[in-house]
Motif scaffolding. Structure first.
Motif, mmCIF file in Angstrom:
data_model
loop_
_atom_site.group_PDB
_atom_site.id
_atom_site.type_symbol
_atom_site.label_atom_id
_atom_site.label_comp_id
_atom_site.label_asym_id
_atom_site.label_seq_id
_atom_site.Cartn_x
_atom_site.Cartn_y
_atom_site.Cartn_z
ATOM 1 N N ALA A 21 0.823 -1.212 0.000
ATOM 2 C CA ALA A 21 0.000 0.000 0.000
ATOM 3 C C ALA A 21 0.860 1.265 0.000
ATOM 4 N N LYS A 22 0.654 2.089 -1.012
ATOM 5 C CA LYS A 22 1.394 3.367 -1.102
ATOM 6 C C LYS A 22 1.212 4.210 0.158
ATOM 7 N N ASN A 23 -0.034 4.420 0.562
ATOM 8 C CA ASN A 23 -0.258 5.383 1.641
ATOM 9 C C ASN A 23 0.118 4.836 3.017
ATOM 10 N N ALA A 25 3.077 2.807 3.056
ATOM 11 C CA ALA A 25 4.539 2.886 2.890
ATOM 12 C C ALA A 25 5.051 4.305 3.088
ATOM 13 N N VAL A 26 4.295 5.295 2.584
ATOM 14 C CA VAL A 26 4.797 6.676 2.663
ATOM 15 C C VAL A 26 4.759 7.236 4.089
ATOM 16 N N ALA A 27 4.072 6.536 4.998
ATOM 17 C CA ALA A 27 4.128 6.930 6.415
ATOM 18 C C ALA A 27 5.150 6.066 7.161
ATOM 19 N N ARG A 93 3.604 14.941 -1.140
ATOM 20 C CA ARG A 93 2.731 15.376 -0.044
ATOM 21 C C ARG A 93 3.101 14.674 1.271
ATOM 22 N N ALA A 94 3.433 13.390 1.163
ATOM 23 C CA ALA A 94 3.689 12.611 2.381
ATOM 24 C C ALA A 94 4.939 13.058 3.121
ATOM 25 N N SER A 95 5.674 14.011 2.550
ATOM 26 C CA SER A 95 6.848 14.518 3.273
ATOM 27 C C SER A 95 6.429 15.158 4.594
ATOM 28 N N TYR A 96 5.100 15.450 4.742
ATOM 29 C CA TYR A 96 4.679 16.030 6.028
ATOM 30 C C TYR A 96 4.913 15.071 7.187
ATOM 31 N N TYR A 97 5.066 13.761 6.911
ATOM 32 C CA TYR A 97 5.337 12.823 8.012
ATOM 33 C C TYR A 97 6.725 13.034 8.620
ATOM 34 N N LEU A 98 7.599 13.744 7.869
ATOM 35 C CA LEU A 98 8.914 14.048 8.435
ATOM 36 C C LEU A 98 8.790 15.034 9.597
ATOM 37 N N LYS A 163 -11.215 17.738 11.954
ATOM 38 C CA LYS A 163 -11.553 17.090 10.689
ATOM 39 C C LYS A 163 -10.982 15.696 10.724
ATOM 40 N N VAL A 164 -11.681 14.740 10.158
ATOM 41 C CA VAL A 164 -11.113 13.391 10.089
ATOM 42 C C VAL A 164 -10.010 13.428 9.041
ATOM 43 N N SER A 165 -8.783 13.357 9.474
ATOM 44 C CA SER A 165 -7.645 13.497 8.558
ATOM 45 C C SER A 165 -6.704 12.305 8.697
ATOM 46 N N VAL A 166 -6.483 11.648 7.548
ATOM 47 C CA VAL A 166 -5.555 10.517 7.512
ATOM 48 C C VAL A 166 -4.158 10.996 7.896
ATOM 49 N N GLY A 167 -3.720 12.072 7.219
ATOM 50 C CA GLY A 167 -2.355 12.544 7.421
ATOM 51 C C GLY A 167 -2.129 13.017 8.856
ATOM 52 N N ALA A 168 -3.070 13.799 9.394
ATOM 53 C CA ALA A 168 -2.878 14.322 10.757
ATOM 54 C C ALA A 168 -2.891 13.176 11.764
ATOM 55 N N THR A 306 -12.300 8.453 -1.619
ATOM 56 C CA THR A 306 -12.107 9.509 -2.620
ATOM 57 C C THR A 306 -11.065 9.090 -3.657
ATOM 58 N N ASP A 307 -10.097 8.273 -3.251
ATOM 59 C CA ASP A 307 -9.048 7.877 -4.193
ATOM 60 C C ASP A 307 -9.540 6.879 -5.249
ATOM 61 N N MET A 308 -10.789 6.447 -5.144
ATOM 62 C CA MET A 308 -11.395 5.606 -6.197
ATOM 63 C C MET A 308 -12.436 6.383 -7.003
ATOM 64 N N GLY A 328 -17.005 13.886 -1.071
ATOM 65 C CA GLY A 328 -17.176 14.284 0.320
ATOM 66 C C GLY A 328 -15.894 14.704 1.011
ATOM 67 N N ILE A 329 -14.743 14.597 0.331
ATOM 68 C CA ILE A 329 -13.473 14.887 1.013
ATOM 69 C C ILE A 329 -12.841 16.181 0.485
ATOM 70 N N TYR A 330 -12.752 16.307 -0.831
ATOM 71 C CA TYR A 330 -12.010 17.437 -1.409
ATOM 72 C C TYR A 330 -12.939 18.405 -2.137
ATOM 73 N N LEU A 372 -2.692 11.481 -9.889
ATOM 74 C CA LEU A 372 -2.526 10.018 -9.915
ATOM 75 C C LEU A 372 -3.807 9.252 -10.248
ATOM 76 N N ARG A 373 -4.854 9.485 -9.468
ATOM 77 C CA ARG A 373 -6.081 8.685 -9.671
ATOM 78 C C ARG A 373 -6.819 9.134 -10.920
ATOM 79 N N ALA A 374 -6.738 10.442 -11.238
ATOM 80 C CA ALA A 374 -7.325 10.926 -12.488
ATOM 81 C C ALA A 374 -6.638 10.228 -13.661
ATOM 82 N N ALA A 433 2.929 18.743 -6.193
ATOM 83 C CA ALA A 433 2.914 17.792 -5.092
ATOM 84 C C ALA A 433 1.844 16.777 -5.354
ATOM 85 N N PHE A 434 1.999 15.675 -4.737
ATOM 86 C CA PHE A 434 1.009 14.663 -4.913
ATOM 87 C C PHE A 434 0.902 13.747 -3.711
ATOM 88 N N GLY A 435 -0.239 13.109 -3.544
ATOM 89 C CA GLY A 435 -0.348 12.076 -2.528
ATOM 90 C C GLY A 435 -1.550 12.283 -1.643
HETATM 91 N N1 EPU Z 1 -7.650 18.619 6.130
HETATM 92 C C1 EPU Z 1 -7.672 19.823 6.804
HETATM 93 N N2 EPU Z 1 -6.655 20.077 7.677
HETATM 94 C C2 EPU Z 1 -5.634 19.217 7.881
HETATM 95 C C3 EPU Z 1 -5.621 17.986 7.189
HETATM 96 C C4 EPU Z 1 -6.653 17.721 6.308
HETATM 97 O O1 EPU Z 1 -8.576 20.638 6.608
HETATM 98 O O2 EPU Z 1 -4.751 19.524 8.681
HETATM 99 C C5 EPU Z 1 -8.738 18.313 5.194
HETATM 100 C C6 EPU Z 1 -8.243 18.112 3.772
HETATM 101 O O3 EPU Z 1 -8.139 19.342 3.081
HETATM 102 C C7 EPU Z 1 -9.296 17.195 3.193
HETATM 103 C C8 EPU Z 1 -9.685 16.328 4.393
HETATM 104 O O4 EPU Z 1 -9.284 17.054 5.555
HETATM 105 O O5 EPU Z 1 -10.417 17.934 2.803
HETATM 106 C C9 EPU Z 1 -9.022 14.972 4.439
HETATM 107 O O6 EPU Z 1 -7.629 15.100 4.220
HETATM 108 P P1 EPU Z 1 -6.592 14.025 4.779
HETATM 109 O O7 EPU Z 1 -5.715 14.704 5.747
HETATM 110 O O8 EPU Z 1 -7.342 12.808 5.208
HETATM 111 O O9 EPU Z 1 -5.767 13.692 3.477
HETATM 112 P P2 EPU Z 1 -4.200 13.606 3.300
HETATM 113 O O10 EPU Z 1 -3.569 13.039 4.514
HETATM 114 O O11 EPU Z 1 -3.678 14.900 2.789
HETATM 115 C C10 EPU Z 1 -4.239 11.167 2.393
HETATM 116 C C11 EPU Z 1 -3.737 10.471 1.164
HETATM 117 C C12 EPU Z 1 -4.591 10.858 -0.026
HETATM 118 C C13 EPU Z 1 -6.056 10.563 0.264
HETATM 119 C C14 EPU Z 1 -6.492 11.179 1.588
HETATM 120 C C15 EPU Z 1 -7.896 10.790 2.003
HETATM 121 C C16 EPU Z 1 -1.388 10.250 1.601
HETATM 122 C C17 EPU Z 1 -0.021 10.700 1.298
HETATM 123 N N3 EPU Z 1 -2.347 10.859 0.927
HETATM 124 O O12 EPU Z 1 -4.106 12.573 2.133
HETATM 125 O O13 EPU Z 1 -4.153 10.028 -1.073
HETATM 126 O O14 EPU Z 1 -6.860 11.105 -0.761
HETATM 127 O O15 EPU Z 1 -5.593 10.801 2.638
HETATM 128 O O16 EPU Z 1 -8.003 9.407 2.106
HETATM 129 O O17 EPU Z 1 -1.614 9.359 2.395
HETATM 130 C C18 EPU Z 1 -3.949 9.311 -3.308
HETATM 131 O O18 EPU Z 1 -3.345 8.321 -2.888
HETATM 132 O O19 EPU Z 1 -4.349 9.433 -4.498
HETATM 133 C C19 EPU Z 1 -4.196 10.416 -2.395
HETATM 134 C C20 EPU Z 1 -4.504 11.638 -2.798
#
Ligand code: EPU
Length: 435
Positions: A21-23, A25-27, A93-98, A163-168, A306-308, A328-330, A372-374, A433-435
């Motif tokens: 899984a990319k997402n 591995a990038v963490a 984009r995933a560089s934020y994990y640093l 917000k429900v955020s994967v990255g955060a 959203t990535d599908m 519902g996400i972006y 990427l997904r587009a 940037a991407f991810g």
């Molecule tokens: N958001 C905020 N504040 C934050 C963080 C997120 O407002 O501090 C908002 C975002 O703008 C968005 C929503 O919360 O509207 C969800 O964002 P999330 O943080 O979940 O996304 P992400 O961490 O930036 C990761 C994947 C994306 C994937 C999303 C949602 C990585 C590197 N990227 O992004 O993957 O779309 O989660 O599942 O893990 C992809 O692989 O094609 C891709 C874009």
């Protein structure tokens, strides 16, 4: 300039093996910086995003070696604090994990803001909120993020994500592992890669509980030790091949998957009339001769990802009737619609809603991979269209799909990677940037 050249009209048949899984591995790669010892990581996807992160770690002093095509060893014992390399950081984009891993390991981080985005504003305010609660002084100036743990070490805290955020969620988990005391993340994201990151950290000696639910507890430990870990299969790569099989009316066994992670995709495909059979670690997808319309709304896991969304958008151009996709996400993840229109699709977009008048015959055209997904959606549309489709900007696709052309060709697709003489290349300003 490299492009994919596709001649449509062939149904996909056969078996495809899904990569790591990319997402996840990038963490996990940045999280390895927390470990003083050797992390052996299996099932690493061979994609440019992971290559870039490994290069960043190596620049911070990690020893990175490939044991075989998909297994690496990362030893960060001798890693030392320095500014993370700007040019690489801004591309991914995933560089934020640093931010989380450097704060956890060194007590300080200076990174670039993850660069411009492809689908609307993507702030990192929730990451910053989390790091601040853990005791870091965080500021953003001139495109850089500066973070310093007051007193040199982070401390546990209770953090409610607005917000429900994967990255955060993942970044806070990474930062909290070596903090003193207990961290509680509430309203956490629940994606499979969040569980995978927790499992990786725990196998290196961390104490992370509750990943996969909306409350994650991290009991800080003094040190992590080396160990072995295998990354889960990529949910979105698997889903992309499932949709490709359904759209082309083929029959494909998608192997090395966790069917549970695919339920949201399988359920939607079944609604279109596609047959999806689940086995222990594979799914068989059989396309229907007449696809039915469906409505799709993207949501955090376990909702439809959203990535599908773009891949499903391409499929629904072929389904009979009118389908509605709600993103519902972006704010802006429908840029690919313009490209599908070039192929004869009839789609209206109003903000976060796309209305697709299906049942159209797509015809090949020169199109762009907007992200990427587009890009994956364009390839799916191209495989279903009459005539030739050329997909440009494929570097986006190669950031997240391992050996996309090779895997599709093995399923019978007429797709090739072709190098064309450079036109007026605009260069690196196209890649943000991407991810
Ligand atoms: N958001 C905020 N504040 C934050 C963080 C997120 O407002 O501090 C908002 C975002 O703008 C968005 C929503 O919360 O509207 C969800 O964002 P999330 O943080 O979940 O996304 P992400 O961490 O930036 C990761 C994947 C994306 C994937 C999303 C949602 C990585 C590197 N990227 O992004 O993957 O779309 O989660 O599942 O893990 C992809 O692989 O094609 C891709 C874009």
């Amino acid at each position: 300039m490299d492009k994919y050249v596709i001649h449509g009209g062939t149904a996909l048949h056969g078996e495809v093996e899904i990569s790591g899984a990319k997402n996840a591995a990038v963490a996990i790669i940045p999280a390895a910086l927390l470990v003083e010892g050797v992390c052996r990581i299996e099932n690493i996807p061979q994609i440019s995003d992971t290559d870039m992160l490994l290069t960043i770690l190596a620049e911070l002093g990690a020893r990175v070696s490939y044991i075989n095509r998909t297994t690496i060893e990362i030893d960060c014992t001798d890693a030392r604090y320095q500014d993370a390399p700007y040019d690489l950081m801004r591309k991914i984009r995933a560089s934020y994990y640093l931010i989380g891993s450097m704060l956890g390991r060194f007590g300080s981080a200076k990174t670039t803001m993850p660069g411009g985005c492809n689908f609307g504003v993507r702030p990192i305010d929730q990451h910053i909120k989390g790091m601040t609660a853990l005791g870091a002084d965080v500021s953003v100036k001139n495109g850089f993020v500066y973070a310093d743990a007051l007193g040199g070490r982070l401390h546990g805290a209770r953090i409610y994500l607005d917000k429900v955020s994967v990255g955060a969620t993942m970044n806070i988990m990474i930062a909290a592992v070596l903090a003193s005391g207990r961290t509680i993340i509430e309203n956490a994201a629940r994606e499979p890669h969040i569980v995978d990151l927790a499992n990786f950290l725990n196998s290196m000696g961390a104490d992370v509980r509750g990943a996969g639910t909306d409350t994650i507890k991290v009991n800080g430990v003094e040190k992590l030790h080396g160990g072995s870990y295998s990354i889960i299969p990529d949910q979105i790569e698997a889903g992309t091949y499932m949709v490709a099989a359904a759209a082309t009316g083929g029959e494909v066994l998608v192997k090395n998957v966790i069917p549970k992670h695919l339920e949201c995709i399988s359920a939607k495909l079944r609604e279109t009339g596609t047959i999806v059979q689940e086995y222990e670690d594979s799914v068989l997808v059989k396309g229907a001769s007449n696809l039915r319309r469906v409505n799709v709304k993207t949501m955090p896991y376990p909702g439809f990802p959203t990535d599908m969304q773009p891949q499903m958008g391409a499929l629904l151009c072929l389904a009979n009737g009118t389908s509605v996709i709600t993103e519902g996400i972006y704010d802006n993840r429908f840029k690919y619609v313009n490209e599908l229109r070039k192929m004869g699709a009839e789609i209206q977009v109003d903000g976060r809603i796309a209305i697709i008048e299906g049942g159209r015959r797509l015809t090949g055209a020169p199109v762009m991979a907007c992200d990427l997904r587009a890009g994956a959606a364009m390839v799916i549309a191209g495989m279903c269209a009459a005539g030739e489709t050329q997909v440009e900007d494929i570097h986006f696709i190669e950031r997240g799909y391992e050996n996309f052309v090779g895997k599709l060709r093995a399923l019978g697709a007429d797709i090739s990677l072709v190098s064309f003489p450079d036109e007026a290349e605009t260069g690196s300003d196209k890649i943000i940037a991407f991810g």
